[in-house]
Each structure stands twice: as C-alpha cells, then as structure tokens.
Design a protein around this motif. Structure first.
Motif, short mmCIF file in Angstrom:
data_model
loop_
_atom_site.label_atom_id
_atom_site.label_comp_id
_atom_site.label_asym_id
_atom_site.label_seq_id
_atom_site.Cartn_x
_atom_site.Cartn_y
_atom_site.Cartn_z
N THR A 1 2.89 -4.91 6.49
CA THR A 1 2.12 -3.72 6.90
C THR A 1 0.63 -3.79 6.57
O THR A 1 -0.05 -2.77 6.64
CB THR A 1 2.71 -2.41 6.34
N TRP B 1 7.44 0.10 5.23
CA TRP B 1 7.32 0.63 6.59
C TRP B 1 7.38 2.15 6.63
O TRP B 1 6.71 2.77 7.45
CB TRP B 1 8.36 -0.02 7.50
N LYS C 1 3.91 3.18 5.62
CA LYS C 1 2.96 2.90 6.71
C LYS C 1 3.13 3.92 7.83
O LYS C 1 2.15 4.38 8.42
CB LYS C 1 3.20 1.48 7.23
N SER C 2 4.36 4.31 8.12
CA SER C 2 4.63 5.30 9.17
C SER C 2 4.00 6.64 8.83
O SER C 2 3.35 7.26 9.67
CB SER C 2 6.14 5.49 9.36
N GLY D 1 0.90 6.51 10.92
CA GLY D 1 1.58 6.83 12.17
C GLY D 1 2.07 5.62 12.93
O GLY D 1 2.29 5.68 14.14
N VAL D 2 2.25 4.50 12.24
CA VAL D 2 2.73 3.27 12.86
C VAL D 2 4.25 3.27 12.84
O VAL D 2 4.86 3.58 11.82
CB VAL D 2 2.19 2.04 12.11
N ASN D 3 4.86 2.93 13.97
CA ASN D 3 6.31 2.88 14.02
C ASN D 3 6.85 1.68 13.25
O ASN D 3 6.24 0.61 13.29
CB ASN D 3 6.80 2.77 15.47
N PRO D 4 7.97 1.84 12.57
CA PRO D 4 8.60 0.69 11.90
C PRO D 4 9.08 -0.31 12.94
O PRO D 4 9.20 0.02 14.12
CB PRO D 4 9.77 1.31 11.13
#
Length: 131
Positions: free
Chosen positions: A45, A83, A86-87, A91-94
């Motif tokens: 990530t 993850w 990070k999500s 706002g990042v998808n796993p």
C-alpha cells in the motif's frame, strides 16, 4: 508399507497445490513497467501510481499465503490490516482476490497498471520477478 498405503501416499502428493514447492511469478500488464521494489510497495500500500496510471493489485487465492510469506514477509492478518487502513485513509479499494492463475492473468492482461502473481509464467505479460 502396504501397497495400498503407498498408493494413497503417492496420490496425495500428486494432489498438492502448485504453490507448495513451486515458483511464484510477479507479473504486470505489458503497458506497465515496475521494478520489483515498486511492485512490493504496491502490495504493501505504499505506491498507488506509475506515472499517470493507477496501479491495481490482484491477489491469487491459491498462492496468497505463499506470496505474503515469501515476497512481502508478512502474515495475512497484517496484510489485511494494511489494506483496511489504506481503504479508510485514501479510499483505495483492497485487492481483488481471484480464484486461479487463469483469472489473475486475465485481469492483468485486461487493464494497464494491474499486477498479480501466478505459479507459471504466461505469455503476453511482463515478468517483474520470480521467487
């Protein structure tokens, strides 16, 4: 050892998953150039872009534990936590988890910036590293 016991042992060994003793190939789309360290950073990530291309991770359900141990040097719980954080933070998808090498390869070939790992090196992808 009785013959039927020996046969059972041979059959059991023949049905072991490829990841037990096999190689892992870290691959990306032909349009994406990443170093081994950059690719590890994507899985951990720390990196989300290659130039203007967003980087997408595809995990392989059959090889995930082996990849996390051999390449990332972390366990599944820590990987999942990275993850989740990070999500929430960005706002990042796993990563998508694909069921097989074939599904990982199809995803990698279909979209620039996608990286994944498989047990056999397929054609028409870029090899980042072999473990």
């Amino acid at each position: 050892m009785k013959p039927y016991t020996l046969l059972a042992a041979v059959l059991a060994l023949g049905s072991l998953p490829a990841a037990v003793a096999g190689d892992l190939y870290l691959i990306t789309n032909k349009l994406t150039a990443l170093s081994e360290n950059d690719a590890r950073d994507v899985f951990l990530t720390r990196k989300t872009m290659s130039g203007s291309t967003p980087l997408l991770v595809v995990d392989n359900a059959d090889l995930q534990k082996d990849f996390q141990t051999k390449v990332l040097h972390i366990d599944g719980a820590k990987y999942g936590k990275l993850w989740v954080n990070k999500s929430f933070r960005d706002g990042v998808n796993p990563p998508d988890v694909k069921a097989s090498d074939a599904e990982v390869v199809a995803a990698v070939r279909a979209t620039a910036g996608t990286i994944g790992y498989v047990s056999m090196l397929p054609p028409n992808v870029t090899l980042i590293a072999k473990y």
